[in-house]
Design a protein around this motif. Structure first.
Motif, PDB file in Angstrom:
ATOM      1  N   UNK A 358       0.821  -1.224   0.000  1.00  7.24           N
ATOM      2  CA  UNK A 358       0.000   0.000   0.000  1.00  7.24           C
ATOM      3  C   UNK A 358       0.849   1.265   0.000  1.00  7.24           C
ATOM      4  N   UNK A 361       4.352   3.004   4.347  1.00 11.07           N
ATOM      5  CA  UNK A 361       5.583   3.436   5.002  1.00 11.07           C
ATOM      6  C   UNK A 361       5.808   2.854   6.385  1.00 11.07           C
ATOM      7  N   UNK A 374      10.651   0.649   2.539  1.00 13.54           N
ATOM      8  CA  UNK A 374       9.627   0.951   1.540  1.00 13.54           C
ATOM      9  C   UNK A 374      10.255   1.518   0.276  1.00 13.54           C
ATOM     10  N   UNK A 375      11.346   2.253   0.450  1.00 12.02           N
ATOM     11  CA  UNK A 375      11.992   2.824  -0.725  1.00 12.02           C
ATOM     12  C   UNK A 375      12.477   1.715  -1.656  1.00 12.02           C
ATOM     13  N   UNK A 378       9.458   0.450  -3.451  1.00 10.93           N
ATOM     14  CA  UNK A 378       9.059   1.373  -4.518  1.00 10.93           C
ATOM     15  C   UNK A 378       9.956   1.189  -5.735  1.00 10.93           C
TER      16      UNK A 378
END
Lengths: 398, 318
Positions: A358, A361, A374-375, A378
């Protein structure tokens, strides 16, 4: 261990605040927008400055000037509008042509109304006719108070917005989700209470709380601030020219394109050069390097984070502690996925369901190794999208 | 023009999220050190200077070995996250207080090299490093790790060895209270049951230790112990005895939840803990070693990848 409370619901004490109209605005536009003004053109408040070239009823909205002024610059990502220069001697002052209120809004319906909303600046790309509608009445992130502020102070506008939505899209069941312990009802919707602890406030989880289904395909979700924007267009009959932005403890009605610098100065917010500033909340916000950036109509907050307050995120090795797994609302393994991405194993991230992420974070937030978890996710998503695009381009060439 | 003044000032940017819970490995390890402090104090109280020597050598060797190996591997030094010190102390807790210094040094070095560094450092290891170090010593120098033989200078008994070699009658005088307070012989830290429970409770209260593994591990010990005890109470010790003796509690709160060697999902954590608990009783009952806990941990560690195959469906997945 979690010292920061991730509860988003608060007791709203202040009322919705106004800010003085700025002299110069820098109105953000997206790459899909086509500017329809020229440099040095004199504009009235509410005049269209960039169009979405689509002819359909669903898409991102047109962009309008939020002040009377003169076009100073047209940039790829923004249009700068400044004060009209004083007329020279002997010349008459140029009148800025403001648009008339659009009286058609009350009579139109269905797709025609939808198209009209789009032309007046409302983003209709996420709506579909006759689907059920969930209104996300939870504050989006900790420290971002817009939803509850608007539910307290702008009930009439929200009601008008919902009525227009009902005429435009004929939604099935409409449900409003508010925080546990809060009482609020909006014209004709069922109110559902749900947890206000981030990440429970993000759209897919709110839909789950309202319907009991995970990613159902017959439900649209709209935030209170988006509903407010529609309501604003419906009540004023003028194009969308403002954003509702949470700064510190207060919530302000801000003309679109007002620079972050102006907003912080007029609201008397303290900040320093070593702080990080972001548009939107602390968990999903986009950091800005330049205070000259203008506020977009969809912006919900300006977040300030003092540098050195939190441990720096660095490419440390994963220690397999599993904190991210327990924090992840999507039930994937962010730690493992981040390692796949770290070592360029993007195929594996796909088979391990990176698509379910989602982007809330939470994994980076809890990581004791201070990894940019999370980076990495992504990055993996971006790589997979690029690969897909490359494949489809190849097919087209065959 | 105001906008030109502004553009000269550039603000530092970062990718979202801009907030962090504030947890760092260093803080976690400092809290863990705080949690094992009562165990250290109790060990010193029970075994005196001998315990100090063993713990000091183990802690020192662990930190130095890690730093040296990291130098060789051209990794950034991580001694300041205290994970090596914690591992060294946990390893010392499994040894008899009279263990010779050379063996402690050798064992700690093996623990750090085989249990941590060959897998890339802390967090990469598929097995619990302190348990691995103990296993290396227990197989290489069984006599020097044997608690009963090494602690002869104290006129007390080692409950698990007594149970192993002399049967249930030999431990009839061992009360649960004496086990809790560490009034019997045992590994220098692992036998301080009450202090370990306090340390574990502290870590849980700080949110640094999840309840899944400790609770299911202790449940496994209790259930398996009760089954044997139910089959023949004259032959098999009570589950409470197994719960409080040997290194069961140290395993439950510190060794089984060792981050890299335990599963990450909720259900696998519960199964992993329960499996380890049952293995402790089985090894104690049928094995040749009096205390089965470290071997049970290593066995459970080897099954971790299997347990972790039990994954929930992702949100909205089919």
């Amino acid at each position: 261990m979690m010292k920061l409370r991730l509860n988003t619901s608060v007791e709203i004490k202040d009322t919705l605040q106004e800010v003085p109209t700025p002299l110069r605005v820098r109105i953000p536009i997206e790459s899909k927008h086509k500017p329809v003004v020229k440099k040095k053109q004199i504009l009235g408040r509410g005049q269209v400055i960039a169009e979405n070239s689509t002819k359909g009823a669903y898409g991102i909205g047109f962009v309008h000037s939020s002040i009377d002024g003169i076009v100073e610059d047209i940039l790829p990502d923004a249009i700068v509008i400044g004060p009209i220069p004083a007329p020279k001697e002997g010349e008459e002052a140029v009148a800025a042509p403001r648009p008339e209120p659009c009286s058609e809004l009350d009579s139109l319906g269905n797709e025609e109304l939808c198209r009209k909303l789009l032309e007046m600046g409302v983003d209709t790309s996420r709506f579909h006719a006759t689907r059920n509608l969930v209104i996300n009445g939870l504050n989006p992130e900790p420290g971002v108070l817009v939803s509850e502020q608007l539910m307290k102070d702008a009930q009439e506008v929200l009601k008008a917005g919902l009525q227009v939505l009902e005429r435009a899209f004929k939604p099935g069941v409409v449900k409003l989700v508010v925080a546990n312990g809060k009482q609020f009802s909006l014209h004709g919707c069922t109110t559902v209470n749900a947890s206000d602890v981030y990440p429970a406030t993000i759209d897919p989880l709110v839909v789950y709380a309202a319907t009991g289904a995970e990613r159902p395909d017959n439900v649209d979700v709209i935030s209170i601030s988006a509903l407010y924007r529609i309501g604003l267009v419906a009540t004023t009959k003028l194009p969308l020219m403002e954003a509702v932005v949470s700064v510190g403890e207060k919530v302000y009605r801000v003309p679109t394109g007002m620079t972050v610098q102006d907003l912080l100065d007029t609201t008397g917010t303290a900040y320093g050069t070593d702080w990080k500033l972001a548009l939107d909340g602390p968990m999903r916000g986009v950091a800005v390097s330049d205070l000259g950036v203008g506020i977009a109509p969809t912006c919900t907050a300006v977040t300030l984070v003092q540098d050195g307050l939190y441990p720096p995120v660095q490419p440390n090795p994963c220690i397999n502690c599993g904190e991210c797994v327990l924090a992840c609302p999507a039930r994937i393994h962010p730690g493992m996925l981040s390692r796949y991405a770290e070592f360029n194993m993007f195929e594996s991230t796909q088979s391990q369901h990176v698509g379910a992420c989602f982007e809330c974070g939470m994994c980076t937030f809890v990581c004791p190794a201070n990894r940019p978890v999370m980076q990495y996710l992504l990055l993996a998503k971006k790589q997979l999208a690029a690969q897909d695009e490359a494949v489809s381009t190849c097919r087209l060439q065959d | 023009m105001a906008s030109q003044d502004i553009s000269k000032k550039m603000y530092s940017v970062a990718s979202a999220p801009l907030w962090h819970s504030g947890a760092t490995l260093q803080k976690n390890m400092l809290h863990t050190l705080l949690a094992i402090l009562p165990v250290v104090a109790m060990a010193v109280y029970r075994y005196g200077y001998d315990a100090v020597v063993v713990m000091a050598w183990a802690g020192f060797t662990a930190v130095v070995t890690e730093a040296v190996v990291q130098k060789i591997m051209k990794q950034a030094p991580t001694s300041d996250d205290f994970s090596a010190l914690v591992d060294g102390l946990l390893f010392a807790f499994l040894l008899p207080a009279t263990a010779p210094a050379w063996m402690v040094i050798l064992g700690t070095a093996f623990m750090v090299i085989l249990g941590r560094m060959v897998f890339g450092g802390y967090g990469g290891s598929p097995v619990c490093a302190p348990a691995l170090g103990w296993a290396v010593l227990a197989i290489s120098w069984p006599d020097l790790v044997d608690l009963n033989g090494m602690l002869l200078k104290w006129d007390l008994i080692e409950p698990l060895s007594e149970l192993k070699y002399f049967g249930l009658d030999a431990i009839s005088s061992v009360t649960p209270m004496s086990l809790l307070l560490g009034e019997n012989l045992g590994a220098l830290g692992a036998s301080q049951a009450l202090m370990i429970i306090i340390g574990g409770a502290y870590l849980m209260s700080r949110g640094l230790l999840r309840w899944f593994i400790p609770v299911s591990f202790l449940a496994g010990v209790l259930v398996a112990g009760s089954i044997y005890n139910f089959i023949d109470p004259q032959l098999y010790a009570s589950p409470t005895f197994h719960l409080l003796s040997g290194s069961t509690l140290l395993a439950a709160f510190f060794l089984m939840p060792y981050p890299s060697s335990s599963p990450t999902w909720r259900l696998p954590m519960l199964l992993f803990g329960f499996f380890g608990g049952v293995m402790v009783i089985i090894i104690r009952t049928y094995g040749i070693y009096p205390d089965g806990a470290p071997f049970a941990i290593l066995l459970a560690n080897l099954c971790t990848p299997l347990f972790d195959l039990i994954q929930p469906k992702p949100f909205g997945g089919r």
